[in-house]
Design an enzyme around this catalytic site. Structure first.
Site, PDB file in Angstrom:
ATOM      1  N   LYS A   1      21.501  52.163  36.277  1.00 59.80           N
ATOM      2  CA  LYS A   1      21.583  50.712  36.094  1.00 59.80           C
ATOM      3  C   LYS A   1      20.279  50.090  36.587  1.00 59.80           C
ATOM      4  O   LYS A   1      19.822  50.394  37.688  1.00 59.80           O
ATOM      5  CB  LYS A   1      22.772  50.177  36.897  1.00 59.80           C
ATOM      6  CG  LYS A   1      23.300  48.859  36.407  1.00 59.80           C
ATOM      7  CD  LYS A   1      24.735  48.658  36.875  1.00 59.80           C
ATOM      8  CE  LYS A   1      25.260  47.334  36.378  1.00 59.80           C
ATOM      9  NZ  LYS A   1      26.706  47.220  36.497  1.00 59.80           N
TER      10      LYS A   1
ATOM     11  N   GLU B   1      43.148  44.444  35.966  1.00 62.77           N
ATOM     12  CA  GLU B   1      43.854  43.241  36.409  1.00 62.77           C
ATOM     13  C   GLU B   1      45.363  43.422  36.390  1.00 62.77           C
ATOM     14  O   GLU B   1      46.072  42.911  37.261  1.00 62.77           O
ATOM     15  CB  GLU B   1      43.457  42.044  35.530  1.00 62.77           C
ATOM     16  CG  GLU B   1      42.050  41.515  35.777  1.00 62.77           C
ATOM     17  CD  GLU B   1      40.945  42.337  35.125  1.00 62.77           C
ATOM     18  OE1 GLU B   1      41.262  43.283  34.362  1.00 62.77           O
ATOM     19  OE2 GLU B   1      39.762  42.037  35.367  1.00 62.77           O
TER      20      GLU B   1
ATOM     21  N   ARG C   1      44.998  38.719  31.082  1.00 63.51           N
ATOM     22  CA  ARG C   1      45.358  40.124  30.929  1.00 63.51           C
ATOM     23  C   ARG C   1      46.687  40.465  31.575  1.00 63.51           C
ATOM     24  O   ARG C   1      47.387  41.359  31.149  1.00 63.51           O
ATOM     25  CB  ARG C   1      44.284  40.989  31.632  1.00 63.51           C
ATOM     26  CG  ARG C   1      43.063  41.270  30.861  1.00 63.51           C
ATOM     27  CD  ARG C   1      43.432  42.301  29.824  1.00 63.51           C
ATOM     28  NE  ARG C   1      42.416  42.403  28.819  1.00 63.51           N
ATOM     29  CZ  ARG C   1      41.389  43.230  28.887  1.00 63.51           C
ATOM     30  NH1 ARG C   1      41.230  44.002  29.930  1.00 63.51           N
ATOM     31  NH2 ARG C   1      40.524  43.276  27.914  1.00 63.51           N
TER      32      ARG C   1
END
Ligand SMILES: Cc1ncc(C[n+]2csc(CCOP(=O)(O)OP(=O)(O)O)c2C)c(N)n1
Length: 643
Positions: free
Chosen positions: A283, A361, A389
């Site tokens: 990253k 979630e 969600r």
């Protein structure tokens, strides 16, 4: 002229030499850093997928082959390679390029929903559709990060993809070990075991050497890699997990070695069934500031300073710290958003009382239900849009059981540059549907402390505290109480009680500004802050009867929100005073600054003052106020705001 300027579409990539591709990758990184540090957006993730995206576009034939980016935050490189370099400087600006794939922008974009962990399901459906429609030459490519792979939907998809043996589907797991923070959980540990294995480098070298000896036409690379994998199975056990699901697994390979990725992709494409290609990337690769950023590799700029002093997130974070000290039973849950939701201080002080569940979630909410059943009081800190969600989990797993779980919904209402999928404009309506849940909307920092304190004291059901993105405004004290509501202002001297104005959360402060403007037009306004938007305070009934019009303002979709709840309460009590409910149009709202989006929705103090003045004037001139039923007024479609 740079090479990047010459790339008008994927076809232009296919003629470049390896040296040119290396140069191109450098140019892309320069543009990413220069642009994103100026416009804001996802920097680290895009720097990490430069070679991977180049390789994908050289091997596949988009848009005949379909490329689905999971979450879509890492699609900037894809935008640069699909004809959008010239407009890239407008990234995330009103009217400019979106920060995610956008079908309006390009035929190469497909999925613009930026909620994570969906790519494999989209890809599964696409691949099945092409099989059924007799289009066997089309390949579907899904690019999914190790963070997004922690989401339950991804695993539901993997389970199905494994059974769809004919699907021409390639899942590229872009494994950089991070989501916002290091990815957590059992899967992450499996992947990390591959990455940190001392023999991993050796294995990569081996793969590279073997590949360089593999003729371009000849033994399929997949077979080669597969053979290697079988041979080293005992060394790199974790990949067995995918194989046990019945998936062809290839990797791990170095995702910054463009040529290697290309070769692996070609062979995976030619395999003819679903293949999972595991690429290791870094990253922020190529930009030391990002690579060395210890918090999140510059996942997003501006970064976790989103919980900077003065922001709602930070005020919440400070208060959680205080609550943590006095309430040992209070624990915190985050779905891979520890820093952005402001929980970092709580985590530092009480590391064993915070749970980062990954981008999960639904699990976060039901796990909170379990924690509550176990005698704790969980605070689920989540962005408003992502609670969508977990609606069923909130409804059935938490509310049905009347469990003391507090949901703290950051980024509620208009968020801004992240666009339609990030506006937190649904929770205010969804929560109104849930029996027994109580919803608070603080207007200022002091009220965050007050209402969060009240919420965690509720022991017989769930509570919600919602607040927007950005900085908290000034503090306003109440003049008096009106039931449980705060009375902030009565009609100006000499004016009668014309309008009862209720502003939810910071919209209460907007209400004060509106009251000033209306006073100038001779309209007397009573401003209240409801504090709790569910249940609606019964004191509304008496107060409404004393006014000629009720105006409700909320930073939420107009349908089914607080305004509708107020209108319903008044209808139920046969109050004839009309209700004007002001909120966001029930549409997918494009990106822009929060101010721009609010203005477009007609929700600035100036626009609202005008709209309320017009409503008062209409009521006065057309008919006596008492003859207009509240039901009629509440259900009348809101005209588009006067510009
Ligand atoms: C359902 C959902 N929850 C949270 C987020 C916020 N979010 C955006 S990107 C991201 C991390 C993604 O990590 P990963 O998939 O590994 O991709 P990387 O950024 O590392 O390339 C998170 C948590 C989201 N987009 N969707």
């Amino acid at each position: 002229m740079t090479l990047l300027e010459c790339i008008n579409g994927p076809e232009d990539l296919k003629v470049l030499s390896q040296d040119q591709l290396t140069r191109l990758a450098g140019e892309i990184r320069d543009v990413l850093v220069e642009t994103v540090t100026r416009t804001g957006g996802h920097l680290g993730p895009n720097l990490g997928v430069v070679e991977l995206t180049i390789a994908i576009h050289r091997v596949f034939d988009s848009p005949t082959d379909r490329i689905v980016f999971d979450t879509g935050h890492q699609a900037y490189v894809h935008k640069l390679l699909t004809g959008r370099f010239a407009r890239f400087g407008t990234l995330r600006q009103r009217g400019g390029l979106t920060g995610y794939p956008s079908r309006a922008e390009s035929e190469h974009d497909l999925v613009e929903n930026s909620h994570a962990s969906t790519s494999l399901s989209y890809a599964d459906g696409l691949a099945k559709a092409y099989t059924l429609r007799g289009e066997p030459d089309r390949t579907v490519v899904a690019v999914i990060g190790d963070g997004a792979l922690t989401g339950g939907m991804a695993w539901e998809a993997l389970n199905n993809i494994a059974a769809a043996k004919d699907s021409k589907l390639i899942m590229i797991v872009n494994d950089n070990g991070w989501s916002y923070q290091p990815t957590i959980g059992g899967l992450a540990e499996h992947l990390a075991a591959i990455r940190v294995n001392p023999r991993y480098e050796h294995v990569l070298d081996y793969i590279k050497t073997t590949l360089s000896r593999t003729p371009l036409v000849g033994a399929p690379l997949y077979g080669t890699l597969h053979g290697i994998k079988k041979g080293i199975k005992d060394v790199l056990q974790p990949q067995v997990m995918f194989e046990d699901l019945g998936l062809k697994y290839v990797g791990p390979i170095d995702g910054h070695d463009e040529r290697l990725v290309e070769t692996a992709l070609r062979r995976a494409r030619d395999f003819g069934g679903p293949v999972l290609l595991h690429v290791i990337t870094r990253k922020g690769f190529g930009y030391p500031d990002a690579e060395q950023n210890e918090i999140d590799c510059l996942h997003q700029v501006p970064g976790p300073s989103s919980a900077a002093p003065g922001t709602w997130s930070r005020v919440f974070g400070d208060e959680m710290l205080a609550i943590g000290a006095r309430r040992p039973d209070v624990v915190a849950i985050t779905a891979a958003m520890l820093y952005p939701t402001g929980l970092a201080q709580f985590a530092a002080a009480y590391p064993d009382r915070v749970y980062d569940v990954g981008i999960a979630e639904q699990h976060a909410v039901t796990s909170a239900a379990g924690l509550a059943m176990g005698g704790l009081h969980p605070v689920v800190a989540i962005y408003s849009t992502f609670l969508n969600r977990a609606f069923d989990q909130t409804l059935m797993d938490v509310a049905l059981h009347r469990l003391p779980v507090t949901f703290v919904l950051d980024r509620a209402g208009v968020t801004g540059p992240d666009g339609a999928s990030h506006h937190g404009m649904w929770d205010g309506s969804l929560m109104q549907l849930i029996p027994g849940i109580k919803v608070a909307a603080p207007r200022d920092a002091k009220r965050v402390a007050e209402l969060l304190g009240e919420a965690v004291e509720v022991s017989d059901g769930p509570t919600v505290v919602r607040f927007p993105k950005g900085n908290v405004g000034g503090e306003v004290e109440a003049l008096a109480k009106l039931g449980g509501m705060d009375l902030l202002r009565g009609p100006a001297d000499g004016l009668g009680p014309d309008v009862l104005l209720a502003g939810a959360g910071p919209m209460a402060l907007t209400g004060l500004e509106i009251a000033d403007r209306l006073a100038g037009h001779g309209i007397g306004v009573t401003v209240v802050d409801p504090r709790w938007t569910k249940p609606v305070d019964e004191a509304f009934v008496g107060a409404a009867r004393q006014h000629r019009l009720v105006a409700v303002i909320e930073d939420n979709g107009r349908v089914g929100g607080f305004g509708d709840a107020v209108a319903r309460l008044l209808r139920d009590h046969d109050v004839d005073v009309p209700v004007k409910a002001f909120g966001l149009p029930q549409e997918f709202l494009a990106h822009g600054t929060r101010e721009q989006v609010l203005e477009e929705a007609g929700l600035t103090p100036q626009q609202l003052a005008l709209r309320i003045t017009e409503a008062v004037a209409r009521r006065s001139s057309v008919s006596p106020v008492s003859s207009v039923s509240s039901a009629e007024a509440g259900d009348t479609p809101e005209p588009r705001p006067v510009e």
